[in-house]
Design a protein around this motif. Structure first.
Motif, PDB file in Angstrom:
ATOM      1  N   TRP A 129      34.604 -45.681  -7.684  1.00 15.90           N
ATOM      2  CA  TRP A 129      33.659 -45.875  -6.579  1.00 15.90           C
ATOM      3  C   TRP A 129      34.091 -47.008  -5.663  1.00 15.90           C
ATOM      4  O   TRP A 129      33.834 -46.964  -4.466  1.00 15.90           O
ATOM      5  N   THR A 130      34.775 -48.008  -6.217  1.00 14.47           N
ATOM      6  CA  THR A 130      35.331 -49.057  -5.371  1.00 14.47           C
ATOM      7  C   THR A 130      36.459 -48.488  -4.510  1.00 14.47           C
ATOM      8  O   THR A 130      36.561 -48.775  -3.310  1.00 14.47           O
ATOM      9  N   GLY A 131      37.298 -47.635  -5.114  1.00 17.18           N
ATOM     10  CA  GLY A 131      38.384 -47.018  -4.367  1.00 17.18           C
ATOM     11  C   GLY A 131      37.908 -46.120  -3.247  1.00 17.18           C
ATOM     12  O   GLY A 131      38.569 -46.005  -2.209  1.00 17.18           O
ATOM     13  N   ARG A 132      36.750 -45.497  -3.425  1.00 21.42           N
ATOM     14  CA  ARG A 132      36.194 -44.630  -2.395  1.00 21.42           C
ATOM     15  C   ARG A 132      35.395 -45.403  -1.348  1.00 21.42           C
ATOM     16  O   ARG A 132      34.904 -44.814  -0.382  1.00 21.42           O
ATOM     17  N   GLY A 133      35.211 -46.701  -1.578  1.00 19.21           N
ATOM     18  CA  GLY A 133      34.416 -47.488  -0.651  1.00 19.21           C
ATOM     19  C   GLY A 133      32.922 -47.385  -0.898  1.00 19.21           C
ATOM     20  O   GLY A 133      32.121 -47.800  -0.060  1.00 19.21           O
ATOM     21  N   TRP A 134      32.523 -46.849  -2.053  1.00 20.49           N
ATOM     22  CA  TRP A 134      31.111 -46.763  -2.392  1.00 20.49           C
ATOM     23  C   TRP A 134      30.577 -48.105  -2.889  1.00 20.49           C
ATOM     24  O   TRP A 134      29.405 -48.415  -2.732  1.00 20.49           O
ATOM     25  N   LEU A 135      31.453 -48.872  -3.517  1.00 15.27           N
ATOM     26  CA  LEU A 135      31.130 -50.220  -3.973  1.00 15.27           C
ATOM     27  C   LEU A 135      32.125 -51.169  -3.336  1.00 15.27           C
ATOM     28  O   LEU A 135      33.313 -50.841  -3.205  1.00 15.27           O
ATOM     29  N   ALA A 136      31.652 -52.338  -2.948  1.00 14.03           N
ATOM     30  CA  ALA A 136      32.523 -53.326  -2.313  1.00 14.03           C
ATOM     31  C   ALA A 136      32.684 -54.530  -3.227  1.00 14.03           C
ATOM     32  O   ALA A 136      31.694 -55.053  -3.745  1.00 14.03           O
ATOM     33  N   GLY A 137      33.927 -54.966  -3.421  1.00 13.69           N
ATOM     34  CA  GLY A 137      34.193 -56.159  -4.201  1.00 13.69           C
ATOM     35  C   GLY A 137      34.229 -55.881  -5.682  1.00 13.69           C
ATOM     36  O   GLY A 137      33.273 -55.353  -6.248  1.00 13.69           O
ATOM     37  N   ARG A 138      35.316 -56.215  -6.337  1.00  7.77           N
ATOM     38  CA  ARG A 138      35.452 -55.939  -7.767  1.00  7.77           C
ATOM     39  C   ARG A 138      34.643 -56.909  -8.622  1.00  7.77           C
ATOM     40  O   ARG A 138      34.365 -56.620  -9.784  1.00  7.77           O
ATOM     41  N   ASP A 139      34.282 -58.043  -8.065  1.00  4.46           N
ATOM     42  CA  ASP A 139      33.495 -59.016  -8.828  1.00  4.46           C
ATOM     43  C   ASP A 139      32.004 -58.908  -8.551  1.00  4.46           C
ATOM     44  O   ASP A 139      31.187 -59.329  -9.360  1.00  4.46           O
ATOM     45  N   LEU A 143      26.698 -52.267  -3.237  1.00  5.04           N
ATOM     46  CA  LEU A 143      26.557 -50.892  -2.776  1.00  5.04           C
ATOM     47  C   LEU A 143      26.743 -50.823  -1.263  1.00  5.04           C
ATOM     48  O   LEU A 143      26.133 -51.584  -0.515  1.00  5.04           O
ATOM     49  N   THR A 144      27.573 -49.890  -0.811  1.00  5.78           N
ATOM     50  CA  THR A 144      27.782 -49.667   0.620  1.00  5.78           C
ATOM     51  C   THR A 144      26.929 -48.488   1.085  1.00  5.78           C
ATOM     52  O   THR A 144      26.372 -47.742   0.272  1.00  5.78           O
ATOM     53  N   ASP A 145      26.855 -48.279   2.394  1.00  8.10           N
ATOM     54  CA  ASP A 145      26.127 -47.130   2.931  1.00  8.10           C
ATOM     55  C   ASP A 145      26.749 -45.823   2.442  1.00  8.10           C
ATOM     56  O   ASP A 145      26.037 -44.865   2.104  1.00  8.10           O
ATOM     57  N   ALA A 146      28.083 -45.783   2.409  1.00  7.38           N
ATOM     58  CA  ALA A 146      28.767 -44.580   1.922  1.00  7.38           C
ATOM     59  C   ALA A 146      28.442 -44.345   0.448  1.00  7.38           C
ATOM     60  O   ALA A 146      28.263 -43.205   0.005  1.00  7.38           O
ATOM     61  N   GLY A 147      28.361 -45.431  -0.310  1.00  3.83           N
ATOM     62  CA  GLY A 147      28.025 -45.311  -1.719  1.00  3.83           C
ATOM     63  C   GLY A 147      26.612 -44.820  -1.936  1.00  3.83           C
ATOM     64  O   GLY A 147      26.350 -44.003  -2.830  1.00  3.83           O
ATOM     65  N   GLY A 224      38.060 -37.783  -9.883  1.00  3.79           N
ATOM     66  CA  GLY A 224      39.400 -37.890 -10.451  1.00  3.79           C
ATOM     67  C   GLY A 224      39.479 -38.767 -11.676  1.00  3.79           C
ATOM     68  O   GLY A 224      40.527 -39.322 -12.000  1.00  3.79           O
ATOM     69  N   VAL A 225      38.352 -38.889 -12.404  1.00  4.45           N
ATOM     70  CA  VAL A 225      38.293 -39.726 -13.602  1.00  4.45           C
ATOM     71  C   VAL A 225      38.568 -38.877 -14.839  1.00  4.45           C
ATOM     72  O   VAL A 225      37.922 -37.825 -15.025  1.00  4.45           O
ATOM     73  N   ARG A 226      39.521 -39.285 -15.651  1.00  3.35           N
ATOM     74  CA  ARG A 226      39.811 -38.596 -16.902  1.00  3.35           C
ATOM     75  C   ARG A 226      39.897 -39.624 -18.020  1.00  3.35           C
ATOM     76  O   ARG A 226      40.689 -40.572 -17.928  1.00  3.35           O
ATOM     77  N   LEU A 227      39.115 -39.427 -19.074  1.00  4.95           N
ATOM     78  CA  LEU A 227      39.118 -40.330 -20.209  1.00  4.95           C
ATOM     79  C   LEU A 227      39.809 -39.667 -21.392  1.00  4.95           C
ATOM     80  O   LEU A 227      39.539 -38.494 -21.691  1.00  4.95           O
ATOM     81  N   ALA A 228      40.654 -40.415 -22.054  1.00  4.58           N
ATOM     82  CA  ALA A 228      41.320 -39.896 -23.254  1.00  4.58           C
ATOM     83  C   ALA A 228      40.299 -39.790 -24.385  1.00  4.58           C
ATOM     84  O   ALA A 228      39.340 -40.561 -24.461  1.00  4.58           O
ATOM     85  N   GLU A 229      40.502 -38.816 -25.259  1.00  6.85           N
ATOM     86  CA  GLU A 229      39.629 -38.676 -26.417  1.00  6.85           C
ATOM     87  C   GLU A 229      39.848 -39.851 -27.367  1.00  6.85           C
ATOM     88  O   GLU A 229      40.947 -40.425 -27.422  1.00  6.85           O
TER      89      GLU A 229
END
Length: 231
Positions: A129-139, A143-147, A224-229
């Motif tokens: 969601w940070t990569g898509r611009g839905w969330l701003a700032g990793r720390d 929430l952004t308008d797009a998010g 595009g999220v994939r989690l290993a078993e």
């Protein structure tokens, strides 16, 4: 008035292995009876009652009565956040045997941190969601308008999260990944949506979450999220 905090009362409340077991079990926001907590910690019922009285006195848990039954739950999301942050500092509990090791893998993969998603799942969502611009700032994870638009389209109750009396978003330090995942009212709304949609299910053995087939497909197709078993 001094602005210093007396951490000793909380420290004393945490300074018992049985109480650590209790808090770990309650960290997913579930309500559990004293008997279940006692069995998990391997202590007698009377000993469990003494330990729970200490946690109640320290304000870490609260007791809820439902008819003839009493259940214990963390006192609130602030306690969950504090315990999750402490988990990043604390040494891991020893894990011996196949089943406990398997359970630890489930916890690290996906779990609830009180009321929001944590583990590799929570981190992967925050990253996506940070990569898509839905969330701003990793720390901060603001929430952004797009998010707001994107999560609302996913079925998350964004408006309710914004109106809540608690912070809409908060970065919670994940104790297994040592990185922040999304907490706050929005994090709780996301967690509810994932459960209600059947994308995750509480694992029968404890706090870990099972990622369902529909959840696996949704994560990959949407973000595009994939989690290993679990190993």
């Amino acid at each position: 008035m001094s602005r210093d905090r007396d951490f000793t009362a909380v420290g004393r409340a945490l300074a018992a292995p049985a109480r650590s077991v209790f808090l770990n079990l309650l960290l997913d926001g579930t309500r559990r009876p004293a008997g279940e907590l006692a069995r998990a910690a391997g202590v007698h019922a009377s000993t469990a009652s003494d330990h729970l009285a200490v946690l109640l006195g320290a304000g870490l848990v609260r007791c809820e009565a439902h008819g003839r039954y009493r259940y214990y739950v963390l006192a609130g999301p602030h306690v969950g956040a504090a315990l999750e942050a402490l988990g990043a500092l604390a040494a891991p509990a020893p894990v011996v045997g196949y089943r406990p090791t398997r359970h630890a893998h489930y916890l690290a993969r996906a779990r609830f941190c009180y009321d929001h998603l944590a583990g590799r799942l929570g981190i992967a969502l925050a990253d996506a969601w940070t990569g898509r611009g839905w969330l701003a700032g990793r720390d901060e994870l603001t929430l952004t308008d797009a998010g707001a638009d994107g999560l609302q389209a996913t079925g998350v109750d964004v408006d309710g999260a914004i109106r809540a009396r608690r912070p809409t978003t908060r970065a919670c330090l994940d104790w297994t990944e040592r990185r922040p995942h999304l907490a706050g009212a929005l994090g709780a709304a996301v967690g509810r949506r994932f459960l209600e949609a059947g994308w995750v299910a509480r694992h029968r053995s404890g706090r870990g979450l099972d990622l369902t087939e529909s959840g696996t497909a949704m994560l990959q197709e949407a973000w595009g999220v994939r989690l290993a078993e679990p190993a």
